[in-house]
Design a protein around this motif. Sequence first.
Motif, PDB file in Angstrom:
ATOM      1  N   PRO A  16       0.754  -1.209   0.159  1.00 27.37           N
ATOM      2  CA  PRO A  16       0.224  -0.075  -0.130  1.00 27.37           C
ATOM      3  C   PRO A  16       0.827   1.373  -0.014  1.00 27.37           C
ATOM      4  CG  PRO A  16      -0.799  -1.412   1.642  1.00 27.37           C
ATOM      5  CD  PRO A  16       0.438  -2.072   0.985  1.00 27.37           C
ATOM      6  N   ILE A  17       2.077   1.072   0.508  1.00 27.05           N
ATOM      7  CA  ILE A  17       2.970   2.432   0.206  1.00 27.05           C
ATOM      8  C   ILE A  17       2.996   3.034  -1.136  1.00 27.05           C
ATOM      9  CG2 ILE A  17       5.141   1.193  -0.268  1.00 27.05           C
ATOM     10  CD1 ILE A  17       6.553   2.991   1.428  1.00 27.05           C
ATOM     11  N   VAL A  18       2.686   2.387  -1.869  1.00 27.12           N
ATOM     12  CA  VAL A  18       2.710   2.714  -3.249  1.00 27.12           C
ATOM     13  C   VAL A  18       1.610   3.893  -3.498  1.00 27.12           C
ATOM     14  CG1 VAL A  18       0.514   1.492  -4.393  1.00 27.12           C
ATOM     15  CG2 VAL A  18       2.485   1.952  -5.903  1.00 27.12           C
ATOM     16  N   LEU A  19       0.808   4.335  -2.586  1.00 24.46           N
ATOM     17  CA  LEU A  19      -0.108   5.663  -2.739  1.00 24.46           C
ATOM     18  C   LEU A  19       0.973   6.738  -2.487  1.00 24.46           C
ATOM     19  CD1 LEU A  19      -3.303   4.465  -0.841  1.00 24.46           C
ATOM     20  CD2 LEU A  19      -2.982   4.736  -3.446  1.00 24.46           C
ATOM     21  N   PHE A  20       2.104   6.608  -1.649  1.00 16.51           N
ATOM     22  CA  PHE A  20       2.850   7.669  -1.340  1.00 16.51           C
ATOM     23  C   PHE A  20       3.651   7.709  -2.616  1.00 16.51           C
ATOM     24  CE2 PHE A  20       7.461   8.347   0.182  1.00 16.51           C
ATOM     25  CZ  PHE A  20       6.971   9.890   0.069  1.00 16.51           C
ATOM     26  N   PHE A  21       4.293   6.674  -3.348  1.00 13.29           N
ATOM     27  CA  PHE A  21       4.791   6.647  -4.507  1.00 13.29           C
ATOM     28  C   PHE A  21       3.852   6.554  -5.785  1.00 13.29           C
ATOM     29  CE2 PHE A  21       8.646   4.599  -1.877  1.00 13.29           C
ATOM     30  CZ  PHE A  21       9.068   6.269  -1.621  1.00 13.29           C
ATOM     31  N   SER A  22       3.279   7.678  -6.062  1.00 11.94           N
ATOM     32  CA  SER A  22       2.256   7.675  -7.058  1.00 11.94           C
ATOM     33  C   SER A  22       2.535   6.881  -8.228  1.00 11.94           C
ATOM     34  CB  SER A  22       1.806   9.143  -7.531  1.00 11.94           C
ATOM     35  OG  SER A  22       0.921   9.212  -8.504  1.00 11.94           O
ATOM     36  N   LEU A  23       1.447   6.003  -8.784  1.00 11.23           N
ATOM     37  CA  LEU A  23       1.666   5.234  -9.924  1.00 11.23           C
ATOM     38  C   LEU A  23       1.097   5.988 -11.299  1.00 11.23           C
ATOM     39  CD1 LEU A  23       0.481   1.687  -8.822  1.00 11.23           C
ATOM     40  CD2 LEU A  23       2.855   2.380  -9.531  1.00 11.23           C
ATOM     41  N   ALA A  24       0.949   7.399 -11.322  1.00 14.59           N
ATOM     42  CA  ALA A  24       0.490   7.868 -12.548  1.00 14.59           C
ATOM     43  C   ALA A  24       1.758   8.056 -13.484  1.00 14.59           C
ATOM     44  CB  ALA A  24       0.167   9.305 -12.222  1.00 14.59           C
ATOM     45  N   GLU A  25       1.976   7.093 -14.258  1.00 10.16           N
ATOM     46  CA  GLU A  25       3.066   7.076 -15.370  1.00 10.16           C
ATOM     47  C   GLU A  25       2.583   6.518 -16.651  1.00 10.16           C
ATOM     48  OE1 GLU A  25       6.458   4.262 -14.529  1.00 10.16           O
ATOM     49  OE2 GLU A  25       4.829   2.865 -13.179  1.00 10.16           O
ATOM     50  N   SER A  26       3.274   6.869 -17.874  1.00  8.16           N
ATOM     51  CA  SER A  26       3.138   5.977 -18.877  1.00  8.16           C
ATOM     52  C   SER A  26       3.495   4.550 -18.903  1.00  8.16           C
ATOM     53  CB  SER A  26       3.912   6.818 -20.088  1.00  8.16           C
ATOM     54  OG  SER A  26       3.894   6.085 -21.294  1.00  8.16           O
ATOM     55  N   LEU A  27       2.676   3.890 -19.587  1.00 10.56           N
ATOM     56  CA  LEU A  27       3.225   2.445 -19.750  1.00 10.56           C
ATOM     57  C   LEU A  27       3.595   2.073 -21.350  1.00 10.56           C
ATOM     58  CD1 LEU A  27       0.227   0.635 -17.872  1.00 10.56           C
ATOM     59  CD2 LEU A  27       2.404   1.112 -16.998  1.00 10.56           C
ATOM     60  N   THR A  28       4.277   3.166 -21.830  1.00 10.48           N
ATOM     61  CA  THR A  28       4.505   2.700 -23.377  1.00 10.48           C
ATOM     62  C   THR A  28       5.435   1.810 -23.575  1.00 10.48           C
ATOM     63  OG1 THR A  28       4.176   5.444 -23.653  1.00 10.48           O
ATOM     64  CG2 THR A  28       5.398   4.151 -25.346  1.00 10.48           C
ATOM     65  N   LEU A  29       6.353   1.627 -22.684  1.00 10.25           N
ATOM     66  CA  LEU A  29       7.536   0.771 -23.049  1.00 10.25           C
ATOM     67  C   LEU A  29       6.866  -0.913 -22.429  1.00 10.25           C
ATOM     68  CD1 LEU A  29      10.607   2.637 -21.764  1.00 10.25           C
ATOM     69  CD2 LEU A  29       9.975   2.080 -23.988  1.00 10.25           C
ATOM     70  N   LEU A  30       5.730  -0.960 -22.017  1.00 10.37           N
ATOM     71  CA  LEU A  30       5.397  -2.373 -21.760  1.00 10.37           C
ATOM     72  C   LEU A  30       4.897  -2.961 -22.787  1.00 10.37           C
ATOM     73  CD1 LEU A  30       3.321  -1.692 -18.459  1.00 10.37           C
ATOM     74  CD2 LEU A  30       5.589  -2.761 -18.536  1.00 10.37           C
ATOM     75  N   LYS A  31       4.813  -2.231 -23.981  1.00  9.16           N
ATOM     76  CA  LYS A  31       4.549  -3.272 -25.301  1.00  9.16           C
ATOM     77  C   LYS A  31       5.638  -4.192 -25.625  1.00  9.16           C
ATOM     78  CE  LYS A  31       3.866   0.663 -27.568  1.00  9.16           C
ATOM     79  NZ  LYS A  31       3.528   1.634 -28.541  1.00  9.16           N
ATOM     80  N   ALA A  32       6.815  -3.671 -25.109  1.00  4.55           N
ATOM     81  CA  ALA A  32       8.185  -4.458 -25.329  1.00  4.55           C
ATOM     82  C   ALA A  32       8.227  -5.654 -24.247  1.00  4.55           C
ATOM     83  CB  ALA A  32       9.168  -3.649 -25.447  1.00  4.55           C
ATOM     84  N   PRO A  33       9.030  -6.595 -24.418  1.00  5.40           N
ATOM     85  CA  PRO A  33       9.208  -7.589 -23.655  1.00  5.40           C
ATOM     86  C   PRO A  33       9.915  -7.039 -22.218  1.00  5.40           C
ATOM     87  CG  PRO A  33       9.970  -8.631 -25.571  1.00  5.40           C
ATOM     88  CD  PRO A  33       9.731  -7.014 -25.764  1.00  5.40           C
ATOM     89  N   GLN A  34       9.448  -7.458 -21.132  1.00  5.78           N
ATOM     90  CA  GLN A  34       9.927  -6.950 -19.869  1.00  5.78           C
ATOM     91  C   GLN A  34      10.285  -7.891 -18.909  1.00  5.78           C
ATOM     92  OE1 GLN A  34      10.150  -3.283 -19.000  1.00  5.78           O
ATOM     93  NE2 GLN A  34      10.358  -3.356 -21.073  1.00  5.78           N
ATOM     94  N   HIS A  35      11.060  -7.706 -17.898  1.00  8.82           N
ATOM     95  CA  HIS A  35      11.263  -8.616 -16.793  1.00  8.82           C
ATOM     96  C   HIS A  35       9.926  -8.492 -15.993  1.00  8.82           C
ATOM     97  CE1 HIS A  35      15.628  -9.228 -17.497  1.00  8.82           C
ATOM     98  NE2 HIS A  35      15.827  -8.007 -17.492  1.00  8.82           N
ATOM     99  N   ASP A  82       3.997   6.351   6.877  1.00  9.72           N
ATOM    100  CA  ASP A  82       3.398   5.572   7.806  1.00  9.72           C
ATOM    101  C   ASP A  82       1.809   5.553   8.145  1.00  9.72           C
ATOM    102  OD1 ASP A  82       5.796   4.425   8.324  1.00  9.72           O
ATOM    103  OD2 ASP A  82       6.350   5.350  10.094  1.00  9.72           O
ATOM    104  N   LYS A  83       1.502   7.171   8.138  1.00  3.65           N
ATOM    105  CA  LYS A  83       0.023   7.469   8.484  1.00  3.65           C
ATOM    106  C   LYS A  83      -0.744   6.901   7.078  1.00  3.65           C
ATOM    107  CE  LYS A  83      -1.242  11.739   7.638  1.00  3.65           C
ATOM    108  NZ  LYS A  83      -1.244  13.167   7.879  1.00  3.65           N
ATOM    109  N   CYS A  84      -0.018   7.029   5.949  1.00  4.22           N
ATOM    110  CA  CYS A  84      -0.875   6.586   4.653  1.00  4.22           C
ATOM    111  C   CYS A  84      -1.104   5.135   4.649  1.00  4.22           C
ATOM    112  CB  CYS A  84      -0.142   7.260   3.467  1.00  4.22           C
ATOM    113  SG  CYS A  84      -0.403   8.864   3.366  1.00  4.22           S
ATOM    114  N   ILE A  85      -0.032   4.346   5.071  1.00  7.26           N
ATOM    115  CA  ILE A  85      -0.096   3.025   5.241  1.00  7.26           C
ATOM    116  C   ILE A  85      -1.418   2.707   6.159  1.00  7.26           C
ATOM    117  CG2 ILE A  85       0.912   0.687   6.123  1.00  7.26           C
ATOM    118  CD1 ILE A  85       3.490   1.975   4.966  1.00  7.26           C
ATOM    119  N   THR A  86      -1.600   3.211   7.200  1.00  7.54           N
ATOM    120  CA  THR A  86      -2.508   3.026   8.271  1.00  7.54           C
ATOM    121  C   THR A  86      -3.998   3.320   7.509  1.00  7.54           C
ATOM    122  OG1 THR A  86      -1.028   3.442   9.928  1.00  7.54           O
ATOM    123  CG2 THR A  86      -3.377   3.447  10.536  1.00  7.54           C
TER     124      THR A  86
END
Length: 614
Positions: A16-35, A82-86
């Motif tokens: 859930p900590i990901v809310l602090f580290f916002s996920l608003a990003e482009s997924l352009t490169l996910l069209k290619a093979p990825q780990h 920590d507050k945001c995780i709670t």
Amino acid sequence: MKVNTGAMVSIKSICPIVLFFSLAESLTLLKAPQHEDYLNTTQKFLESNIRDVTTVAFAQFIQEATYQEITGLVEQMIHYRDKCITNMQLPECSKKAIHVMQDKICGVKELSAKYRLSECCTNDTSERRLCFFQRKSAAVSFLAPFQVPDIEKVCQEYEEDQDAFLNHYIYEIARRNPFAFAPTLLSLAARYKEVSTSCCQEENKHECFHTKATPITNDLKEISAKQQHTCGILMKYGPKGLKLQKVVEISQKFPKIDFKELDTLLKNIPTMVDECCKGDVVHCFRSKAKIINYICSKQDSISSRIRDCCQLTVPQRGECIIFHSQNDDKPKDLSLRVERFTEGDDVCQHLHEDKENFLTEFLYEYSRRHAELPLSVILRIGVLYEKLLESCCKTENPKECYGHGEEKFQAVAQEIQLISKVECGYFQILGEEGFLNQCLLYLTKKAPQLSFQELISYGQKLVVSFTKCCPLGEEQQFACIDNMVGQILGELCGINKNRTINPSVDNCCKSSPAFRSLCFNGLTGDDTHVPQAFLPEVFTFNVTLCQDTEQWRKRQELIMNLARQKPLLAVEQVMQVLSDFSKMINCCEVEERETCFEEEHSKLYNKIEAVLRS
């Protein structure tokens, strides 16, 4: 667009900590093979290193702040996390990390007042982000000089608390390199940790640190300068200007890369650079990791030289690929000539149908064939090619006209290569100190408004570039010198906005990176400069100079004062004055030095007066 569902599953499974580290990003490169775990790996690194990551951001935003003040802000961010995780539903937990960090800075009123942040803090989030960026300063003379630490004390502190020791190291390098990308700084810190672990167990700790830590310091200076220059290109010339630079750099490093793959990278790089330059450390890590993963997933088609780098962990592998891996070999079937662009029948048709893409592809093809050429030279050739086609495509026989393109391109490269060869010849004859004196005269005549400290700093950086580049072979020294000088001029002109120095220099700073160095070379002196009234004390020396351990600095100040008093002064006249200065200094070695000093100083002073009146 079809999205990689495996990647989406991994996104949902993140803590859930990901809310602090916002996920608003482009997924352009996910069209290619990825780990499959590319996002998880980066996310875990961010979570495990939140203290160090946020220290970088805060130290670069407020370079003047003490370690205790930065630590206080970092603790606020950890409490916020920590507050945001709670309670993930809190409205503030959906904000981007960079906005939260700047909120925390502005929320500490004493800090805001102490470091004059009110202008930034009164802006809205987007303007505030730019404001914080624009207050970053590459010239860190306002900070106390970095003291070489006592190695025994270093090892004691390291053994007592490794995390705190390395966090303080990160704080120091971040505030002194405000445009360096966060992944780079943490990668260097990881290397410094390895050195500390190794050297603190050695009997001769000093020698060990000198041997193993010096390359880290040198890499920090060099990589920071490159990233600073990249930030300047993006801020002054926008995504298009950055794209042109990256076309050249990537094509030279990976000559086997397909143009479509290159284009995919180019679509993502400006966003990554913008995030890294402006201190959005979380998205800087994520965007860079995404690009590096794309490259590592396509080693067969991009480069055979990056296999070892791709085995490293976040963030070391990115720094390894970009700064330490060798340029790949050119494809064996790649001819030196760009026939399609200088001998094809349909060149004008392509130009008219898709000019920007066609010219970008020309830069790609020319760059991958000429890894030995400097960035500015290839960009200059790109401009020349565009103008050539615009002219030729209006003639009755365009092919005959643009068919001479290759000779014109070679002429441009040979002209600049000759300049580099001559300058290295001067460097070899004059030595480091003599060459520095020439650089100070060169810089002061063109920009007498700069401070002594700035002039000496730029002069020393020019000396470093020639010291590094001139021993290389002719082909290598050419690109090495021109690229490093381009970075120095970029810093002189200002990273986040153009400085106002004088009309001639300002004009060169506004020109494109392709022509900036040529513009500076063409300047003779600032004829608009009105020197201050002649001050005798500036050119007065006495026998106490004999106890001065920095006589070389007095010599440098003399050069700069002469050029400030008379920017159009001939080099020969300055050399005559320096000769008399050396004779005066030689008096320090004789028995009757006071008498000798008085006589030689009188000659020196008379020579200075005569030179300035001429």
